[in-house]
Design an enzyme around this catalytic site. Structure first.
Site, PDB file in Angstrom:
ATOM      1  N   LYS A  11       1.235  -1.173  -0.002  1.00 52.77           N
ATOM      2  CA  LYS A  11      -0.255  -0.177   0.200  1.00 52.77           C
ATOM      3  C   LYS A  11       0.847   1.135  -0.455  1.00 52.77           C
ATOM      4  O   LYS A  11       1.896   1.138   0.063  1.00 52.77           O
ATOM      5  CB  LYS A  11      -1.249  -0.141   1.075  1.00 52.77           C
ATOM      6  CG  LYS A  11      -0.271   0.047   2.719  1.00 52.77           C
ATOM      7  CD  LYS A  11      -0.003   1.992   3.532  1.00 52.77           C
ATOM      8  CE  LYS A  11       0.869   1.381   4.306  1.00 52.77           C
ATOM      9  NZ  LYS A  11       1.861   2.997   4.699  1.00 52.77           N
ATOM     10  N   ASP A 141      -2.364  -1.787  10.382  1.00 47.48           N
ATOM     11  CA  ASP A 141      -2.146  -1.958   8.707  1.00 47.48           C
ATOM     12  C   ASP A 141      -2.515  -2.862   8.733  1.00 47.48           C
ATOM     13  O   ASP A 141      -3.850  -3.241   7.000  1.00 47.48           O
ATOM     14  CB  ASP A 141      -1.093  -1.977   7.397  1.00 47.48           C
ATOM     15  CG  ASP A 141      -0.480  -0.315   8.381  1.00 47.48           C
ATOM     16  OD1 ASP A 141      -1.426   0.727   8.229  1.00 47.48           O
ATOM     17  OD2 ASP A 141       0.546   0.413   7.770  1.00 47.48           O
TER      18      ASP A 141
HETATM   19  P1  ATP Z   1       4.279  -0.362   7.784  1.00 47.99           P
HETATM   20  O1  ATP Z   1       3.905   0.728   6.032  1.00 47.99           O
HETATM   21  O2  ATP Z   1       2.982  -1.449   7.605  1.00 47.99           O
HETATM   22  O3  ATP Z   1       5.027   0.319   8.788  1.00 47.99           O
HETATM   23  P2  ATP Z   1       6.874  -1.119   6.586  1.00 47.99           P
HETATM   24  O4  ATP Z   1       6.918  -2.029   5.029  1.00 47.99           O
HETATM   25  O5  ATP Z   1       7.881  -0.251   7.424  1.00 47.99           O
HETATM   26  O6  ATP Z   1       5.342  -1.525   7.199  1.00 47.99           O
HETATM   27  P3  ATP Z   1       8.048  -3.883   6.924  1.00 47.99           P
HETATM   28  O7  ATP Z   1       8.429  -4.319   5.392  1.00 47.99           O
HETATM   29  O8  ATP Z   1       6.476  -4.910   7.443  1.00 47.99           O
HETATM   30  O9  ATP Z   1       7.933  -2.805   7.240  1.00 47.99           O
HETATM   31  O10 ATP Z   1       8.795  -4.590   7.598  1.00 47.99           O
HETATM   32  C1  ATP Z   1       9.282  -4.090   9.538  1.00 47.99           C
HETATM   33  C2  ATP Z   1       9.866  -4.902   9.659  1.00 47.99           C
HETATM   34  O11 ATP Z   1       9.305  -5.891  10.606  1.00 47.99           O
HETATM   35  C3  ATP Z   1      11.366  -5.369   9.790  1.00 47.99           C
HETATM   36  O12 ATP Z   1      12.472  -4.943   9.756  1.00 47.99           O
HETATM   37  C4  ATP Z   1      11.102  -6.864   9.856  1.00 47.99           C
HETATM   38  O13 ATP Z   1      12.065  -7.385  10.300  1.00 47.99           O
HETATM   39  C5  ATP Z   1       9.761  -7.130  10.064  1.00 47.99           C
HETATM   40  N1  ATP Z   1       9.404  -7.957   9.429  1.00 47.99           N
HETATM   41  C6  ATP Z   1       8.056  -9.048  10.083  1.00 47.99           C
HETATM   42  N2  ATP Z   1       7.615  -9.408   9.075  1.00 47.99           N
HETATM   43  C7  ATP Z   1       7.777  -9.380   7.741  1.00 47.99           C
HETATM   44  C8  ATP Z   1       7.981  -9.982   7.064  1.00 47.99           C
HETATM   45  N3  ATP Z   1       6.408 -10.788   6.590  1.00 47.99           N
HETATM   46  N4  ATP Z   1       8.115  -9.274   6.035  1.00 47.99           N
HETATM   47  C9  ATP Z   1       8.767  -7.950   5.939  1.00 47.99           C
HETATM   48  N5  ATP Z   1       9.198  -7.839   6.860  1.00 47.99           N
HETATM   49  C10 ATP Z   1       8.450  -7.602   8.406  1.00 47.99           C
END
Ligand code: ATP
Length: 317
Positions: A11, A141
């Site tokens: 997203k 989210d």
């Molecule tokens: P959001 O936009 O919801 O804040 P994000 O895109 O910033 O999420 P994610 O890609 O979800 O962040 O990753 C944040 C942290 O979560 C990563 O550093 C990783 O260690 C951990 N993590 C746990 N599960 C997952 C997963 N399935 N995919 C990616 N990262 C994950």
């Protein structure tokens, strides 16, 4: 043993306003969330042992209980113990395409796919709102990621109201591979710097959230006016992330000067910056230009588009 393959889209935030504090310690938010075509692929297999196993092709993604997909499977096992003992354990393979820690909800969409997939594997027949409710206990989210599309999210981000679908708008995403911004840091810093202007009274919080429902960007979405949507992009977290991360600010500034870019903004707590364009051709041209202006191998660039759906089944065996 049965298996499902699902697609789990990322997203972007077209709008993110921090309205105030909540009694539970979370921030009261008003966001417009938009699913995009950039997606992970999630394979779910029932296995004969009663364990949860995660495989992922990305070295930085945890494969233990820290993975949100693991937590989603564990939640289903706890909520539906009879189905868990009847169908056995789950093997989850994540094919990562969404950059991690990017503000693109990569972990959340993986968790949403596991909820949807286990519901199918175990024939639970859960409704969309039941899946969203389960998702809310995993992360703010996750509920949005279940059905996706274009949605206003209020509260902690879990109260969803759908908007007309947007799908013909192209996007260039830019993210430095090695740059991560902690979501917790961004919100904490925002509270330190701007907390004195927070709304704290319940009635005023509700009134402000309601005002977002009839605000400029929502009107532009109803009118399907891409240029107007792009002009009305907003993200409060830019106020703390851009000054602290000059590289993110630079992406924002370079995007803004490219031909065809209708608007540009950081997604979520960053560090991904996106630009909106009318056509794929323009988006590809902007991607090339960005690469030329910033010839840093650490910079990842993606061309994608808005999409109308969240988790979808690709195949089942
Ligand atoms: P959001 O936009 O919801 O804040 P994000 O895109 O910033 O999420 P994610 O890609 O979800 O962040 O990753 C944040 C942290 O979560 C990563 O550093 C990783 O260690 C951990 N993590 C746990 N599960 C997952 C997963 N399935 N995919 C990616 N990262 C994950």
């Amino acid at each position: 043993m049965r298996s499902y393959t699902l697609t789990a889209p990322a997203k972007i935030n077209l709008y993110l306003e921090i309205i105030g504090d909540r009694p539970d310690g979370y921030h009261e938010l008003a966001m417009i969330l938009q699913s995009i075509d950039l997606a992970d692929q999630i394979e779910l297999h029932s296995i004969s042992t009663d364990s949860i196993r995660i495989y992922c092709d990305h070295p930085q993604v945890p494969t233990d209980e820290n993975n949100l997909a693991y937590q989603a499977a564990e939640l289903m096992a706890t909520q539906f113990p009879e189905a868990f003992s009847k169908h056995g354990g789950i093997e989850i393979t994540i094919n990562k395409h969404i950059p991690i820690a990017a503000g693109l909800a990569g972990g959340s969409t993986n968790a949403a796919a596991v909820l949807v997939g286990i519901d199918l594997l175990w024939n639970l027949g859960l409704t969309q709102s039941e899946l969203e409710e389960l998702g809310a206990s995993l992360g703010s989210d996750v509920p949005f990621c279940v059905a996706g599309g274009t949605v206003i999210a209020t509260g902690r981000g879990e109260q969803l109201s759908p908007l007309p679908n947007l799908d013909n708008i192209y996007i260039v995403l830019a993210k430095y591979r090695s740059l991560e911004v902690s979501t917790a840091w961004a919100y904490k810093t925002y509270r330190q710097q701007f907390g004195n202007s927070y709304i704290r009274n319940t009635e005023d919080l509700a009134a402000r959230a309601a005002a977002v429902h009839s605000g400029g960007i929502v009107k532009a979405i109803f009118a399907k006016n891409t240029a107007e949507i792009a002009q009305k992009l907003h993200n409060d977290l830019e106020r703390v992330v851009l000054p602290a991360y000059p590289q993110v600010l630079q992406l924002r500034e370079v995007f803004a000067t490219q031909e065809g870019v209708l608007g540009t903004m950081m997604s979520g707590s960053g560090p991904t910056v996106f630009a909106l364009l009318e056509s794929e051709q323009q988006a590809q041209a902007v991607k090339l230009k960005m690469r030329e202006i910033i010839p840093d191998e650490d910079l990842e660039l993606f061309v994608t588009r808005m999409t109308t759906h969240g988790i979808q089944i690709v195949s089942s065996v």
